[in-house]
Design a protein around this motif. Structure first.
Motif, PDB file in Angstrom:
ATOM      1  N   THR A   1       0.869  -1.295  -0.242  1.00 20.14           N
ATOM      2  CA  THR A   1      -0.119   0.067   0.047  1.00 20.14           C
ATOM      3  C   THR A   1       1.034   1.274   0.035  1.00 20.14           C
ATOM      4  OG1 THR A   1      -1.701  -1.027   1.293  1.00 20.14           O
ATOM      5  CG2 THR A   1      -1.780   1.538   1.189  1.00 20.14           C
ATOM      6  N   LEU A   2       0.499   2.376  -0.837  1.00 21.84           N
ATOM      7  CA  LEU A   2       1.123   3.605  -0.950  1.00 21.84           C
ATOM      8  C   LEU A   2       0.323   4.430   0.077  1.00 21.84           C
ATOM      9  CD1 LEU A   2       3.145   5.344  -2.228  1.00 21.84           C
ATOM     10  CD2 LEU A   2       1.291   6.204  -3.639  1.00 21.84           C
ATOM     11  N   VAL A   3       1.113   5.028   0.933  1.00 19.30           N
ATOM     12  CA  VAL A   3       0.786   5.870   2.269  1.00 19.30           C
ATOM     13  C   VAL A   3       1.276   7.172   2.090  1.00 19.30           C
ATOM     14  CG1 VAL A   3       0.348   5.902   4.689  1.00 19.30           C
ATOM     15  CG2 VAL A   3       0.571   3.755   3.495  1.00 19.30           C
TER      16      VAL A   3
ATOM     17  N   ILE B   1       1.553  11.517  -8.222  1.00 17.95           N
ATOM     18  CA  ILE B   1       1.850  10.394  -8.181  1.00 17.95           C
ATOM     19  C   ILE B   1       0.753   9.618  -7.418  1.00 17.95           C
ATOM     20  CG2 ILE B   1       3.125   8.844  -6.262  1.00 17.95           C
ATOM     21  CD1 ILE B   1       4.828   9.947  -8.757  1.00 17.95           C
ATOM     22  N   ILE B   2      -0.352  10.060  -6.724  1.00 23.35           N
ATOM     23  CA  ILE B   2      -1.355   9.647  -5.951  1.00 23.35           C
ATOM     24  C   ILE B   2      -2.501   8.995  -7.024  1.00 23.35           C
ATOM     25  CG2 ILE B   2      -3.693   9.930  -4.818  1.00 23.35           C
ATOM     26  CD1 ILE B   2      -1.712  11.804  -2.940  1.00 23.35           C
ATOM     27  N   GLN B   3      -2.551  10.284  -8.136  1.00 26.95           N
ATOM     28  CA  GLN B   3      -3.408   9.911  -9.191  1.00 26.95           C
ATOM     29  C   GLN B   3      -2.862   8.575 -10.060  1.00 26.95           C
ATOM     30  OE1 GLN B   3      -6.757  10.889  -9.857  1.00 26.95           O
ATOM     31  NE2 GLN B   3      -6.548   9.003 -11.021  1.00 26.95           N
ATOM     32  N   ILE B   4      -1.603   8.487 -10.122  1.00 26.88           N
ATOM     33  CA  ILE B   4      -1.022   7.441 -10.938  1.00 26.88           C
ATOM     34  C   ILE B   4      -1.209   6.087 -10.242  1.00 26.88           C
ATOM     35  CG2 ILE B   4       1.246   6.722 -11.783  1.00 26.88           C
ATOM     36  CD1 ILE B   4       1.887   9.382 -12.597  1.00 26.88           C
ATOM     37  N   ALA B   5      -0.736   6.257  -8.958  1.00 24.43           N
ATOM     38  CA  ALA B   5      -0.937   4.941  -8.136  1.00 24.43           C
ATOM     39  C   ALA B   5      -2.357   4.308  -8.328  1.00 24.43           C
ATOM     40  CB  ALA B   5      -0.646   5.378  -6.705  1.00 24.43           C
TER      41      ALA B   5
END
Length: 350
Positions: free
Chosen positions: A240-242, A259-263
């Motif tokens: 998970t990306l946090v 980066i959030i949108q790409i994730a």
């Protein structure tokens, strides 16, 4: 647009793109606009030059200095784009409002960016996919008067400089638990000079101790991570990306948002929540694979190879198969026109 004796040849023709330090060499032009009598007016593109201000100019005394950091790219098809100028304009407007400075008209902001970059497109060589133009729009108070007051006059300028890799190696950082960058209710979310000036002392102490940067913690308890020096902070653990949520003490980073949108596009699980020092220490002590990295306009994605918490060094994962590099490569491919820009982030100007 006004132009005044613009250079006919660019210094980019003699510039060594293989050997330079970021931020030392301006491109050939500067865009200027001024605010007087309650209105903004364009002064157009001019040769890059020093500014002449009164020693009494309020920007020197009471902190009314706001800026942005942006990038322009040469795309794979040879065209030029500015990355997410609308998002940068929104953040600049919030910073100006917080500092009691007049918001720029959006068309004037875009005019300044576009005109300077088009005049300086020689600084984006067609054969160099590793070079971008770093754009520095800024607004300063120029009223010549001593006395603690809101200025009635301002200057808006746009300057550019070439940029390659901001950090050329993984970072060694220290989690800062004595000094604070910003507190809730303050101006930490605004991109203005005081936020950076106040951070210099603890950062310099960390550099003298052998660190590259510090990770700031919350001002109230110093228990949770907030930002990583010149970048937002992210962690990838347990699949998970946090990242910490933005607040009045954390800058709303455009690279962070991207980066959030790409994730999400890559179906990488994502959480926006507090990251405590104890949680991070626990992950390392449990032997978990932890990626810790900073994200920002200049830095893009910067891996952290060593993080010190309470005088103990821990070593995040930084091998080439790290998820952070997948995210970075995806972002770079979009920004350079190698992958479809489905979110319309690239603002084409040529």
């Amino acid at each position: 647009m006004q132009t005044l004796d613009l250079p006919q040849t660019s210094r980019a023709q003699q510039f060594d793109f293989n050997n330079f330090s970021f931020g030392e060499t301006p491109t050939d032009h500067l865009f200027l606009a001024e605010y007087k009598g309650g209105n903004w007016s364009s002064l157009g593109v001019q040769p890059f030059q020093n500014l002449t201000l009164s020693p009494f100019a309020l920007c020197f005394h009471y902190g009314q200095t706001v800026f942005e950091g942006m990038k322009a790219f040469r795309l794979a098809d040879g065209s030029i784009s500015i990355f997410r100028p609308d998002k940068h304009y929104d953040r600049l407007s919030k910073s100006l409002d917080r500092m009691s400075m007049p918001v720029l008209p959006r068309p004037l902001f875009l005019e300044g960016l576009t005109d300077v970059i088009l005049q300086g497109q020689a600084w984006l060589p067609t054969d160099r996919t590793d070079i971008a133009l770093y754009i520095r729009p800024f607004v300063i108070a120029t009223e010549a008067r001593l006395g603690v007051k809101v200025s009635s006059e301002y200057l808006f300028a746009v300057a550019c400089t070439p940029i390659g890799e901001y950090y050329d190696k993984p970072l060694r950082v220290k989690v800062e638990t004595q000094y604070a960058r910003a507190a809730e209710g303050g101006a930490g979310y605004a991109k203005f000079g005081g936020n950076y000036g106040g951070a210099f002392y603890p950062t310099q102490k960390a550099v003298e101790a052998g660190f590259d940067q510090v990770i700031w913690t919350d001002a109230k308890t110093h228990e949770c991570l907030e930002e990583a020096g010149t970048m937002n902070i992210m962690m990838y653990v347990h699949g998970t990306l946090v990242t910490p949520p933005v607040s009045s003490s954390i800058l709303d980073g455009i690279t962070r948002n991207s980066i959030i949108q790409i994730a999400k596009d890559l179906n990488i699980p994502f959480e926006e929540r507090a990251i405590s020092c104890k949680e991070l220490q626990g992950n390392f002590k449990n032997g978990d694979r932890v990626e810790l990295f900073g994200v920002g306009t200049a830095a893009i994605v910067s891996p952290i190879a060593c993080v010190q918490i309470d005088d103990t060094d821990y070593f995040p994962f930084t091998e080439t198969d790290a998820v952070m590099f997948t995210l970075k490569n995806e972002l770079e491919a979009i920004r350079r026109g190698k992958k479809k820009d489905k979110h319309n982030w690239n603002y084409l100007i040529s």
